[in-house]
Design a protein around this motif. Structure first.
Motif, PDB file in Angstrom:
ATOM      1  N   CYS A 388       0.992  -1.173   0.156  1.00  0.00           N
ATOM      2  CA  CYS A 388       0.031  -0.110   0.146  1.00  0.00           C
ATOM      3  C   CYS A 388       0.789   1.311  -0.017  1.00  0.00           C
ATOM      4  N   ASP A 391       2.100   2.191  -3.362  1.00  0.00           N
ATOM      5  CA  ASP A 391       0.904   2.145  -4.348  1.00  0.00           C
ATOM      6  C   ASP A 391       0.925   3.612  -4.870  1.00  0.00           C
ATOM      7  N   GLY A 394      -2.997   3.899  -6.895  1.00  0.00           N
ATOM      8  CA  GLY A 394      -4.291   3.846  -6.153  1.00  0.00           C
ATOM      9  C   GLY A 394      -5.026   2.207  -6.824  1.00  0.00           C
ATOM     10  N   TYR A 399      -5.325  -2.668  -1.042  1.00  0.00           N
ATOM     11  CA  TYR A 399      -5.837  -2.217   0.190  1.00  0.00           C
ATOM     12  C   TYR A 399      -6.654  -3.523   0.497  1.00  0.00           C
ATOM     13  N   ARG A 421     -10.646   2.220   2.508  1.00  0.00           N
ATOM     14  CA  ARG A 421      -9.655   2.920   1.676  1.00  0.00           C
ATOM     15  C   ARG A 421      -9.565   2.169   0.262  1.00  0.00           C
ATOM     16  N   ASP A 424     -12.278   3.887  -1.481  1.00  0.00           N
ATOM     17  CA  ASP A 424     -11.761   5.408  -1.867  1.00  0.00           C
ATOM     18  C   ASP A 424     -11.124   5.205  -3.030  1.00  0.00           C
ATOM     19  N   VAL A 425     -10.215   4.312  -3.546  1.00  0.00           N
ATOM     20  CA  VAL A 425      -9.027   4.464  -4.296  1.00  0.00           C
ATOM     21  C   VAL A 425      -9.724   3.825  -5.891  1.00  0.00           C
TER      22      VAL A 425
END
Length: 453
Positions: A388, A391, A394, A399, A421, A424-425
């Protein structure tokens, strides 16, 4: 009268110059490059353009072909990856077209140069031959000299006249030899310089192509994730362009990676095989594209479970290089599919030493330990966290692996943070994949891997 004549000549000259300038400006075969003062800073290949940069920060993308990129940017519904691929395809087509023109020009220059060199090398022999012909004609004329008194209608007189014309022509030709001997080396040298310039332009095109492959390797990689919608768009664009430009080998290579991301390994293998075969006959992009094709073909064989073929290709490529990150990751996956987990982890550790900044080897090493329910949960979490931390793109898979690691270690709050997360990405096209894998993770009675696709 002479003044009027001079004025008319001046007007005619001006008209000719104007027409020539128009014809050159409109001629699509005239190859031009932007002047040095027209080239401004361009975002690094493979990176998204900085939105805060001034409007003209990417003024020239490929020999002034900004209109193509402007058209791409208008498609705001396309993802960044798709726009990159579209731009990449268009640049490869432009490069191939320019390379074709330059190759024709190079072949013409080489043929002209060979003729001049052959002419120069045979100059002495030609001179001696002409001199012999002249001597023979003079001897024949001497024998026919008495016929000059027999009148114009006499055959011998007529033969003498023909020989005289031939003699005068040969004498004129022989007088040109000293000048030819002086001029030919200059013409050969000039031709060699022009040929070098053309070859340098072809080399520049090849380097630009390598730059595309190197700078945008993330969109030509087996290790990056592309949503199905993106992969479908890329596949459709490649198939469309291949109908029009079947000789642009990189398009077929891009098509192969699109098939991989669509979980269509059979079609991917066919595309990569075709690319490798075409690349053997492509002087422009053949060498640069074969490496990417071979990596894609290895991954396709692994998807199909054809482990012997994949292993053979990996072994062959390792003879050429032992420090290819993606190749070592492919080897790790091969060993994992063979059930040799310990050797697979060793391969991933080698990959981590080669490229400490890429997340894939860390994530895939963690996934092996998760699948085996390894009790060393600290190591699993550490590996997933390292993926992570590295990364930059994304990638939600990192994650999800971290969530699975925390789930195995019993750290539920941290697991839920990692899941949030991942959402989110993930872009809109990937959210359904994330939801499916999270459901699998949360529904499992015991620890469950969220393995990479």
């Amino acid at each position: 009268m002479s003044k009027i004549h001079w004025v008319l000549r001046s007007i005619l000259f001006a008209i000719i110059v104007h027409v020539q300038s128009l014809s050159f400006a409109d001629d699509p075969k005239v190859l031009t490059r932007p002047a040095d003062d027209e080239v401004t800073t361009k975002p690094e290949l493979g990176k998204e353009e900085d939105k805060s940069a001034p409007a003209n920060a990417s003024k020239v993308d490929l020999f002034g072909n900004q209109a193509a990129l402007d058209k791409i940017k208008e498609r705001s519904d396309d993802s960044v990856a798709v726009r990159k691929i579209y731009a990449m395809i268009d640049e490869f087509i432009s490069l191939k077209q320019r390379a074709g023109l330059l190759t024709d020009q190079k072949n013409s220059q080489m043929e002209h140069l060979r003729e001049k060199q052959k002419e120069y090398q045979g100059l002495e022999t030609e001179y001696a031959t002409k001199l012999g012909e002249l001597a023979n004609i003079v001897q024949r004329m001497d024998r026919l000299a008495p016929a000059l008194n027999l009148g114009r209608n006499n055959p011998q007189f007529q033969e003498y006249s023909r020989l005289k014309i031939a003699r005068d022509g040969l004498q004129a030709t022989l007088k040109q030899f000293p000048q030819r001997k002086q001029n030919l080396p200059r013409e050969i040298n000039s031709g060699q310089n022009e040929l070098r310039k053309t070859q340098q332009q072809l080399i520049a095109i090849s380097k630009h192509g390598y730059g595309l492959i190197e700078g945008w390797s993330s969109v030509l990689s087996v290790l990056e994730y592309h949503p199905r919608r993106d992969a479908e768009q890329i596949r459709d664009r490649c198939e469309l362009k291949l109908v029009e430009y079947p000789n642009v080998v990189p398009i077929r290579t891009i098509l192969g990676f699109a098939h991989l991301h669509l979980n269509q390994p059979d079609a991917a293998v066919d595309a990569f095989r075709g690319s490798i075969e075409d690349a053997r006959h492509d002087p422009d992009f053949g060498g640069m594209i074969q490496e990417r094709c071979q990596l894609g073909l290895i991954w396709g064989y692994l998807d199909l479970g054809e482990l012997e073929k994949a292993g053979g290709m990996i072994a062959q490529r390792k003879k050429a290089t032992s420090r290819d990150y993606e190749l070592i990751v492919c080897e790790g996956r091969l060993l994992r599919q063979k059930g040799q987990s310990r050797k697979a982890r060793e391969a991933y550790r080698r990959a981590q030493r080669i490229d400490k900044a890429h997340p894939a080897a860390y994530r895939m090493a963690a996934e092996i330990l998760i699948d085996e329910n390894d009790e060393n949960t600290t190591t699993i979490v550490t590996l997933a966290k390292m993926a992570c931390e590295r990364d930059d793109e994304g990638d939600f898979r990192n994650y999800l692996t971290l969530a699975a690691a925390y789930d195995q270690s019993g750290e539920i709050d941290e697991r839920d943070k990692a899941i949030r997360r991942a959402f989110d990405v993930a872009d809109d096209a990937s959210r359904s994949v994330v939801e499916e894998r999270v459901e699998t993770l949360l529904a499992a009675p015991s620890s469950c891997s969220v393995s990479s696709p």
